[in-house]
Design a protein around this motif. Structure first.
Motif, PDB file in Angstrom:
ATOM      1  N   ILE A 133       0.850  -1.192   0.000  1.00 55.47           N
ATOM      2  CA  ILE A 133       0.000   0.000   0.000  1.00 55.47           C
ATOM      3  C   ILE A 133       0.887   1.245   0.000  1.00 55.47           C
ATOM      4  O   ILE A 133       1.696   1.418   0.925  1.00 55.47           O
ATOM      5  CB  ILE A 133      -0.908   0.027   1.238  1.00 55.47           C
ATOM      6  CG1 ILE A 133      -1.713  -1.266   1.345  1.00 55.47           C
ATOM      7  CG2 ILE A 133      -1.838   1.237   1.201  1.00 55.47           C
ATOM      8  CD1 ILE A 133      -2.484  -1.404   2.649  1.00 55.47           C
TER       9      ILE A 133
ATOM     10  N   HIS B 221      -6.393   1.000  -2.947  1.00 52.23           N
ATOM     11  CA  HIS B 221      -5.350   0.928  -1.919  1.00 52.23           C
ATOM     12  C   HIS B 221      -5.912   1.322  -0.548  1.00 52.23           C
ATOM     13  O   HIS B 221      -5.600   0.693   0.473  1.00 52.23           O
ATOM     14  CB  HIS B 221      -4.189   1.869  -2.258  1.00 52.23           C
ATOM     15  CG  HIS B 221      -3.336   1.415  -3.400  1.00 52.23           C
ATOM     16  ND1 HIS B 221      -2.875   0.130  -3.536  1.00 52.23           N
ATOM     17  CD2 HIS B 221      -2.826   2.110  -4.456  1.00 52.23           C
ATOM     18  CE1 HIS B 221      -2.125   0.032  -4.625  1.00 52.23           C
ATOM     19  NE2 HIS B 221      -2.080   1.211  -5.197  1.00 52.23           N
TER      20      HIS B 221
ATOM     21  N   HIS C 148      -1.837   6.347   0.701  1.00 50.13           N
ATOM     22  CA  HIS C 148      -3.172   5.752   0.676  1.00 50.13           C
ATOM     23  C   HIS C 148      -3.534   5.052   1.981  1.00 50.13           C
ATOM     24  O   HIS C 148      -4.627   4.501   2.097  1.00 50.13           O
ATOM     25  CB  HIS C 148      -3.280   4.752  -0.481  1.00 50.13           C
ATOM     26  CG  HIS C 148      -3.253   5.377  -1.839  1.00 50.13           C
ATOM     27  ND1 HIS C 148      -4.377   5.580  -2.602  1.00 50.13           N
ATOM     28  CD2 HIS C 148      -2.206   5.851  -2.571  1.00 50.13           C
ATOM     29  CE1 HIS C 148      -4.034   6.145  -3.751  1.00 50.13           C
ATOM     30  NE2 HIS C 148      -2.727   6.317  -3.750  1.00 50.13           N
ATOM     31  N   GLU C 149      -2.640   5.061   2.946  1.00 50.21           N
ATOM     32  CA  GLU C 149      -2.940   4.448   4.238  1.00 50.21           C
ATOM     33  C   GLU C 149      -4.008   5.274   4.967  1.00 50.21           C
ATOM     34  O   GLU C 149      -3.970   6.497   4.969  1.00 50.21           O
ATOM     35  CB  GLU C 149      -1.686   4.362   5.103  1.00 50.21           C
ATOM     36  CG  GLU C 149      -0.698   3.292   4.659  1.00 50.21           C
ATOM     37  CD  GLU C 149      -1.103   1.885   5.087  1.00 50.21           C
ATOM     38  OE1 GLU C 149      -2.249   1.707   5.549  1.00 50.21           O
ATOM     39  OE2 GLU C 149      -0.264   0.974   4.943  1.00 50.21           O
TER      40      GLU C 149
ATOM     41  N   SER D 151      -6.204  -0.784   2.904  1.00 49.46           N
ATOM     42  CA  SER D 151      -5.706  -0.311   4.194  1.00 49.46           C
ATOM     43  C   SER D 151      -6.737  -0.578   5.292  1.00 49.46           C
ATOM     44  O   SER D 151      -6.385  -0.997   6.402  1.00 49.46           O
ATOM     45  CB  SER D 151      -5.375   1.183   4.126  1.00 49.46           C
ATOM     46  OG  SER D 151      -4.971   1.683   5.381  1.00 49.46           O
TER      47      SER D 151
END
Length: 339
Positions: free
Chosen positions: A147, A236, A151-152, A240
């Motif tokens: 990831i 993504h 995009h976390e 997450s």
């Protein structure tokens, strides 16, 4: 050594090639590894540290891609797609190649005649067969999914009921016959006494809203424990959220394989397709929920927009009798749901 992997689509299939990528890179010294993929899926590999260069197939531009690939002088081509396009690439590049055996005859026999003689091996293990001649073997580490940091999703950004834990339900699916119908989604959510985050793309968002509205009219407390995140994040970002979930419910879809990459406990629900095709969650704890009493199943290797026989019994009569493991730390609530 320079190697080209070919797998043009789709999301789940590309995720399932990740052990091949990792094992090649880690087991062949000084390997330069390229990956041929459709433009619409190239983002899946953006953060993969084992891929040195992504070779993009643009729509209708196969010959342009081949001209670009000719300049690379690959030692080997690993064809994990094995279709007409990958055949053309191999034929025109003239590099030595190893190709994935798709078991199409076995699958046809199961779909058309219901003769189940498919070898019981996961597709990942069959992918690994293609690199065995190079001295590369499975390292037993399962799938990878990387990831990008941008995009976390931080749990602190979620509503309070979800900050201390939740169950994820990947409610989407490319084909309608792979997804639970609405009344079964209601039944599933009713059986889960924990906060649930619904995951999918923008096309799934109206159905997610409909589910929450349905519960809002009958049990406002339950409704507050359901959050429709469909379409709010990139793929993504959804992964997450999967990574941080206590466990995952999912249809046969790309998010199922992403969840497996993080070793999540998975409850997988199957409609017109079957785990026998070899695409079940890889090297993680999982439960299969499928209707084994429908004689017309499987009706396709992939799926349909709607049931070709119009009854959709494989999903509409699917038994959702499952036992949730003990989930320490998650807020549990009493359901006062009224039909």
């Amino acid at each position: 050594m320079k190697i080209l992997i070919l797998r043009f689509s789709s999301i789940g299939d590309i995720i399932l090639t990740s052990p091949v990528i990792r094992c090649l890179k880690e087991q062949i010294p000084e390997l330069v590894l390229h990956y041929g993929i459709k433009e619409k899926y190239a983002w899946i590999l953006d953060a993969n540290p084992y891929v040195d260069e992504i070779k993009i197939l643009k729509e209708g531009k196969l010959l342009s891609l081949i001209r670009s690939l000719r300049q690379e002088n690959y030692d080997f081509i690993i064809d994990l797609h094995h279709n007409i396009r990958s055949f053309c690439v191999k034929k025109l590049l003239k590099s030595r190649s190893y190709s994935f055996y798709k078991l199409n005859l076995y699958k046809w026999l199961l779909v058309s005649l219901k003769w189940d003689i498919i070898p019981r091996r996961h597709v990942v293990d069959r992918y690994m067969d293609t690199v065995f001649p190079l001295g590369v073997q499975s390292d037993g580490k399962g799938l990878d999914y990387f990831i990008p940091s941008s995009h976390e999703i931080s749990l602190s950004t979620l509503a309070m009921p979800f900050q201390k834990g939740y169950i994820a339900y990947a409610m989407g699916g490319q084909y309608g016959t792979k997804r639970l119908p609405f009344h079964k989604m209601v039944e599933l959510l009713q059986k889960i006494p924990y906060p649930v985050i619904l995951l999918g793309d923008e096309g799934d968002r109206p159905l997610g809203d409909r589910l929450r509205d349905y519960f809002q009219q009958r049990d406002s407390v339950k409704a507050e424990m359901i959050w429709n995140a469909c379409g709010l994040y990139s793929f993504h970002g959804s992964v997450s959220l999967l990574r941080q979930a206590a466990l995952v419910f999912t249809h046969d879809t790309g998010l199922m394989h992403a969840a497996a990459a993080f070793g999540k406990k998975i409850f997988s629900m199957w409609g017109n397709t079957m785990p026998a095709f070899g695409m079940y969650p890889y090297q993680t704890d999982f439960v299969v929920l499928e209707n084994t009493f429908v004689s017309c199943r499987p009706c396709s290797r992939i799926g349909y927009k709607s049931c070709p026989k119009k009854h959709f019994k494989c999903m509409s009569e699917l038994s959702l009798n499952f036992v949730l493991p003990k989930l320490n730390g998650l807020k549990k609530y009493m359901c006062t749901f009224k039909n």
